[in-house]
Write a protein that holds these residues in place. Structure first.
Motif, PDB file in Angstrom:
ATOM      1  N   VAL A  61       0.836  -1.204   0.000  1.00  0.00           N
ATOM      2  CA  VAL A  61       0.000   0.000   0.000  1.00  0.00           C
ATOM      3  C   VAL A  61       0.872   1.256   0.000  1.00  0.00           C
ATOM      4  O   VAL A  61       0.609   2.209  -0.749  1.00  0.00           O
ATOM      5  CB  VAL A  61      -0.979  -0.018   1.194  1.00  0.00           C
ATOM      6  CG1 VAL A  61      -1.625   1.338   1.405  1.00  0.00           C
ATOM      7  CG2 VAL A  61      -2.049  -1.088   0.983  1.00  0.00           C
ATOM      8  N   LEU A  62       1.930   1.284   0.804  1.00  0.00           N
ATOM      9  CA  LEU A  62       2.811   2.453   0.825  1.00  0.00           C
ATOM     10  C   LEU A  62       3.590   2.587  -0.479  1.00  0.00           C
ATOM     11  O   LEU A  62       3.837   3.702  -0.954  1.00  0.00           O
ATOM     12  CB  LEU A  62       3.768   2.403   2.017  1.00  0.00           C
ATOM     13  CG  LEU A  62       3.134   2.600   3.392  1.00  0.00           C
ATOM     14  CD1 LEU A  62       4.210   2.608   4.470  1.00  0.00           C
ATOM     15  CD2 LEU A  62       2.309   3.878   3.453  1.00  0.00           C
ATOM     16  N   ARG A  67       4.104   5.582  -5.588  1.00  0.00           N
ATOM     17  CA  ARG A  67       3.979   5.619  -7.048  1.00  0.00           C
ATOM     18  C   ARG A  67       2.902   6.592  -7.507  1.00  0.00           C
ATOM     19  O   ARG A  67       2.734   6.797  -8.706  1.00  0.00           O
ATOM     20  CB  ARG A  67       3.671   4.217  -7.573  1.00  0.00           C
ATOM     21  CG  ARG A  67       4.835   3.258  -7.438  1.00  0.00           C
ATOM     22  CD  ARG A  67       4.516   1.821  -7.848  1.00  0.00           C
ATOM     23  NE  ARG A  67       3.600   1.717  -8.958  1.00  0.00           N
ATOM     24  CZ  ARG A  67       2.615   0.817  -9.028  1.00  0.00           C
ATOM     25  NH1 ARG A  67       2.418  -0.045  -8.046  1.00  0.00           N
ATOM     26  NH2 ARG A  67       1.834   0.766 -10.086  1.00  0.00           N
ATOM     27  N   GLY A  68       2.142   7.155  -6.579  1.00  0.00           N
ATOM     28  CA  GLY A  68       1.119   8.117  -6.930  1.00  0.00           C
ATOM     29  C   GLY A  68      -0.244   7.522  -7.217  1.00  0.00           C
ATOM     30  O   GLY A  68      -1.123   8.206  -7.743  1.00  0.00           O
ATOM     31  N   LEU A  69      -0.448   6.251  -6.876  1.00  0.00           N
ATOM     32  CA  LEU A  69      -1.738   5.618  -7.125  1.00  0.00           C
ATOM     33  C   LEU A  69      -2.776   6.095  -6.118  1.00  0.00           C
ATOM     34  O   LEU A  69      -2.452   6.340  -4.954  1.00  0.00           O
ATOM     35  CB  LEU A  69      -1.626   4.098  -7.046  1.00  0.00           C
ATOM     36  CG  LEU A  69      -0.715   3.407  -8.054  1.00  0.00           C
ATOM     37  CD1 LEU A  69      -0.752   1.895  -7.848  1.00  0.00           C
ATOM     38  CD2 LEU A  69      -1.108   3.752  -9.474  1.00  0.00           C
ATOM     39  N   THR A  70      -4.018   6.202  -6.548  1.00  0.00           N
ATOM     40  CA  THR A  70      -5.118   6.535  -5.649  1.00  0.00           C
ATOM     41  C   THR A  70      -5.498   5.286  -4.865  1.00  0.00           C
ATOM     42  O   THR A  70      -5.066   4.173  -5.189  1.00  0.00           O
ATOM     43  CB  THR A  70      -6.353   7.023  -6.431  1.00  0.00           C
ATOM     44  OG1 THR A  70      -6.840   5.936  -7.218  1.00  0.00           O
ATOM     45  CG2 THR A  70      -6.019   8.217  -7.320  1.00  0.00           C
ATOM     46  N   ALA A  98       4.088   7.720  12.034  1.00  0.00           N
ATOM     47  CA  ALA A  98       4.013   8.829  11.080  1.00  0.00           C
ATOM     48  C   ALA A  98       2.751   9.658  11.332  1.00  0.00           C
ATOM     49  O   ALA A  98       1.840   9.244  12.056  1.00  0.00           O
ATOM     50  CB  ALA A  98       4.005   8.283   9.653  1.00  0.00           C
ATOM     51  N   ARG A  99       2.704  10.829  10.712  1.00  0.00           N
ATOM     52  CA  ARG A  99       1.552  11.711  10.841  1.00  0.00           C
ATOM     53  C   ARG A  99       0.669  11.675   9.601  1.00  0.00           C
ATOM     54  O   ARG A  99      -0.519  11.940   9.687  1.00  0.00           O
ATOM     55  CB  ARG A  99       2.026  13.139  11.120  1.00  0.00           C
ATOM     56  CG  ARG A  99       2.680  13.286  12.489  1.00  0.00           C
ATOM     57  CD  ARG A  99       3.157  14.698  12.757  1.00  0.00           C
ATOM     58  NE  ARG A  99       4.221  15.123  11.866  1.00  0.00           N
ATOM     59  CZ  ARG A  99       5.499  14.820  12.018  1.00  0.00           C
ATOM     60  NH1 ARG A  99       5.881  14.080  13.018  1.00  0.00           N
ATOM     61  NH2 ARG A  99       6.398  15.252  11.175  1.00  0.00           N
ATOM     62  N   THR A 100       1.260  11.380   8.458  1.00  0.00           N
ATOM     63  CA  THR A 100       0.517  11.357   7.197  1.00  0.00           C
ATOM     64  C   THR A 100       1.019  10.187   6.349  1.00  0.00           C
ATOM     65  O   THR A 100       2.044   9.570   6.670  1.00  0.00           O
ATOM     66  CB  THR A 100       0.742  12.659   6.392  1.00  0.00           C
ATOM     67  OG1 THR A 100       2.128  12.724   6.031  1.00  0.00           O
ATOM     68  CG2 THR A 100       0.342  13.902   7.182  1.00  0.00           C
ATOM     69  N   THR A 101       0.324   9.939   5.258  1.00  0.00           N
ATOM     70  CA  THR A 101       0.777   8.889   4.337  1.00  0.00           C
ATOM     71  C   THR A 101       2.141   9.248   3.760  1.00  0.00           C
ATOM     72  O   THR A 101       3.026   8.398   3.654  1.00  0.00           O
ATOM     73  CB  THR A 101      -0.254   8.687   3.209  1.00  0.00           C
ATOM     74  OG1 THR A 101      -1.502   8.319   3.794  1.00  0.00           O
ATOM     75  CG2 THR A 101       0.194   7.600   2.243  1.00  0.00           C
ATOM     76  N   THR A 102       2.319  10.510   3.393  1.00  0.00           N
ATOM     77  CA  THR A 102       3.607  10.949   2.842  1.00  0.00           C
ATOM     78  C   THR A 102       4.729  10.729   3.844  1.00  0.00           C
ATOM     79  O   THR A 102       5.817  10.251   3.491  1.00  0.00           O
ATOM     80  CB  THR A 102       3.539  12.428   2.425  1.00  0.00           C
ATOM     81  OG1 THR A 102       2.477  12.591   1.488  1.00  0.00           O
ATOM     82  CG2 THR A 102       4.844  12.901   1.823  1.00  0.00           C
ATOM     83  N   THR A 122       6.644   6.310 -11.225  1.00  0.00           N
ATOM     84  CA  THR A 122       5.301   6.851 -11.053  1.00  0.00           C
ATOM     85  C   THR A 122       4.359   6.325 -12.112  1.00  0.00           C
ATOM     86  O   THR A 122       4.786   5.841 -13.158  1.00  0.00           O
ATOM     87  CB  THR A 122       5.311   8.384 -11.107  1.00  0.00           C
ATOM     88  OG1 THR A 122       5.857   8.785 -12.363  1.00  0.00           O
ATOM     89  CG2 THR A 122       6.148   8.974  -9.993  1.00  0.00           C
ATOM     90  N   ARG A 123       3.090   6.429 -11.833  1.00  0.00           N
ATOM     91  CA  ARG A 123       2.098   5.955 -12.810  1.00  0.00           C
ATOM     92  C   ARG A 123       2.187   6.822 -14.051  1.00  0.00           C
ATOM     93  O   ARG A 123       2.464   8.012 -14.000  1.00  0.00           O
ATOM     94  CB  ARG A 123       0.700   5.971 -12.226  1.00  0.00           C
ATOM     95  CG  ARG A 123       0.224   7.360 -11.882  1.00  0.00           C
ATOM     96  CD  ARG A 123      -1.139   7.267 -11.262  1.00  0.00           C
ATOM     97  NE  ARG A 123      -1.502   8.609 -10.830  1.00  0.00           N
ATOM     98  CZ  ARG A 123      -2.705   9.004 -10.646  1.00  0.00           C
ATOM     99  NH1 ARG A 123      -3.692   8.174 -10.833  1.00  0.00           N
ATOM    100  NH2 ARG A 123      -2.968  10.222 -10.258  1.00  0.00           N
TER     101      ARG A 123
END
Length: 127
Positions: A61-62, A67-70, A98-102, A122-123
């Motif tokens: 998932v990470l 890769r920029g996938l939704t 962590a605080r965010t996905t990024t 990236t996609r």
């Protein structure tokens, strides 16, 4: 007991890791959150302990996020529901402190949990 300065703490993290202690034990000894120790380990390029290791699904998932996938694209690629993608993402964020996905992606790369070149793939990119 006063908390050590970041540089002193990182030196102590290095020493305690060399003794074979895991992140939660080091955090208790230094009286700081486990997320602080994980961030220190990432900054020092110290490999993760098994407690810090993400599951296979969390890494996927990470990696997809890097890769920029939704969420929908990730769900379709992994053959799971978007709700399950959210669950794996949230679990990874919590596990890494962590605080965010990024932030989770950044920590996962720094800790060697996902490949550093993931974000370069990236996609829509053509080879």
């Amino acid at each position: 007991m006063p908390r050590p300065a970041p540089t002193d703490r990182r030196n102590r993290v290095r020493e305690l890791t060399a003794q074979g202690l895991d992140t939660p034990t080091i955090a208790r000894q230094l009286d700081v959150p486990a997320s602080t120790i994980r961030n220190d380990r990432a900054a020092l390029r110290i490999p993760s302990t098994s407690h810090d290791t993400l599951t296979h699904q969390q890494r996927l998932v990470l990696t997809a996020a890097a890769r920029g996938l939704t969420v929908a694209e990730t769900a379709a690629e992994m053959w799971i529901t978007p709700h399950t993608v959210h669950g794996h993402r949230l679990a990874a964020i919590r596990r890494l402190g962590a605080r965010t996905t990024t932030h989770a992606v950044t920590l996962a790369i720094a800790l060697g949990q996902i490949p550093a070149d993931t974000a370069l793939t990236t996609r829509g990119a053509t080879s």
